[in-house]
Scaffold this active site. Structure first.
Site, PDB file in Angstrom:
ATOM      1  N   ILE A  10       0.819  -1.214   0.000  1.00  0.00           N
ATOM      2  CA  ILE A  10       0.000   0.000   0.000  1.00  0.00           C
ATOM      3  C   ILE A  10       0.854   1.267   0.000  1.00  0.00           C
ATOM      4  O   ILE A  10       0.457   2.285  -0.542  1.00  0.00           O
ATOM      5  CB  ILE A  10      -1.011   0.007   1.159  1.00  0.00           C
ATOM      6  CG1 ILE A  10      -2.064   1.091   0.899  1.00  0.00           C
ATOM      7  CG2 ILE A  10      -0.317   0.169   2.503  1.00  0.00           C
ATOM      8  CD1 ILE A  10      -3.390   0.835   1.496  1.00  0.00           C
ATOM      9  N   ASN A  23      -3.848   2.628  14.625  1.00  0.00           N
ATOM     10  CA  ASN A  23      -4.344   2.357  15.973  1.00  0.00           C
ATOM     11  C   ASN A  23      -4.860   3.684  16.523  1.00  0.00           C
ATOM     12  O   ASN A  23      -4.590   4.742  15.968  1.00  0.00           O
ATOM     13  CB  ASN A  23      -3.288   1.681  16.862  1.00  0.00           C
ATOM     14  CG  ASN A  23      -2.107   2.560  17.144  1.00  0.00           C
ATOM     15  OD1 ASN A  23      -2.250   3.691  17.608  1.00  0.00           O
ATOM     16  ND2 ASN A  23      -0.916   2.048  16.880  1.00  0.00           N
ATOM     17  N   GLY A  31       2.324  -3.425  11.384  1.00  0.00           N
ATOM     18  CA  GLY A  31       1.557  -3.713  10.177  1.00  0.00           C
ATOM     19  C   GLY A  31       1.493  -2.546   9.210  1.00  0.00           C
ATOM     20  O   GLY A  31       2.484  -1.850   8.975  1.00  0.00           O
ATOM     21  N   ASP A  33       0.027   0.325   9.557  1.00  0.00           N
ATOM     22  CA  ASP A  33       0.260   1.581  10.258  1.00  0.00           C
ATOM     23  C   ASP A  33       1.756   1.880  10.347  1.00  0.00           C
ATOM     24  O   ASP A  33       2.216   2.978  10.010  1.00  0.00           O
ATOM     25  CB  ASP A  33      -0.361   1.495  11.649  1.00  0.00           C
ATOM     26  CG  ASP A  33      -0.474   2.823  12.375  1.00  0.00           C
ATOM     27  OD1 ASP A  33      -0.416   3.880  11.718  1.00  0.00           O
ATOM     28  OD2 ASP A  33      -0.646   2.802  13.598  1.00  0.00           O
ATOM     29  N   TYR A 125      -5.579  -7.416  14.174  1.00  0.00           N
ATOM     30  CA  TYR A 125      -6.896  -7.290  14.805  1.00  0.00           C
ATOM     31  C   TYR A 125      -7.768  -8.523  14.586  1.00  0.00           C
ATOM     32  O   TYR A 125      -8.879  -8.609  15.090  1.00  0.00           O
ATOM     33  CB  TYR A 125      -7.614  -6.030  14.339  1.00  0.00           C
ATOM     34  CG  TYR A 125      -7.074  -4.747  14.957  1.00  0.00           C
ATOM     35  CD1 TYR A 125      -5.894  -4.714  15.696  1.00  0.00           C
ATOM     36  CD2 TYR A 125      -7.749  -3.553  14.802  1.00  0.00           C
ATOM     37  CE1 TYR A 125      -5.412  -3.547  16.257  1.00  0.00           C
ATOM     38  CE2 TYR A 125      -7.272  -2.369  15.359  1.00  0.00           C
ATOM     39  CZ  TYR A 125      -6.106  -2.379  16.092  1.00  0.00           C
ATOM     40  OH  TYR A 125      -5.641  -1.213  16.648  1.00  0.00           O
TER      41      TYR A 125
END
Length: 171
Positions: A10, A23, A31, A33, A125
């Site tokens: 990404i 988060n 990850g 983030d 998650y």
């Protein structure tokens, strides 16, 4: 709006908006983030700190979305959203759909034409992969933004991409 499935990273997407599966602290993490903060550089963290000091002192609520600069990413903005942690005993799918809907709304308000989404909540998650894809596609397929003409669902790894392709074809 055209919806495209892409296997890849990404942080390498050349789009107007990259959506960050953040988060609630908005201060980076693991990850997606962590990758966005690392590749995007300190400008993203600086704006996130400003958001924490002003509007989001207790953190960004699950399902909500907020924009910052994209820093060194090949995008104009990052839209941060906090996905729900999956639960076998509580249906949190509405919050997951809110992540996509609110991120798309913020991107559209910015005037973005292209948006790249990760598969929100499907990593640490714990959201089951097939359902995560179904939830994302349900929101994106029903949306009719004013400015966004392409939404990419960026899947990390060939196995994840194959699952997403199968779910997309079946739904």
């Amino acid at each position: 709006m055209k919806i495209t499935l892409v296997e890849g990273d990404i942080t390498a997407q050349r789009v107007d908006v990259v959506v960050n599966a953040a988060n609630s602290s908005l201060l980076g993490g693991g990850g997606v983030d962590g990758a966005i903060h690392r590749r995007g550089g300190p400008a993203i963290l600086a704006e996130c700190r400003q958001l924490r000091a002003s509007r989001y002192g207790r953190g960004l609520p699950t399902g909500q979305a907020v924009a910052t600069t994209a820093g060194d990413l090949p995008a104009r903005w990052v839209v941060h959203t906090v996905g729900p942690v999956w639960s076998a005993t509580e249906d949190r799918s509405g919050l997951l759909r809110d992540c996509y809907a609110n991120s798309l709304r913020v991107a559209d308000e910015l005037g973005a034409a292209t948006v790249a989404f990760p598969l929100i909540s499907a990593g640490v998650y714990g959201w089951p992969l097939e359902d995560a894809v179904r939830q994302a596609l349900a929101v994106l397929r029903s949306a009719s933004p004013a400015h966004v003409t392409e939404a990419r669902l960026v899947l990390f790894g060939a196995a994840t991409y194959a699952v997403a392709e199968r779910v997309a074809d079946a739904s």
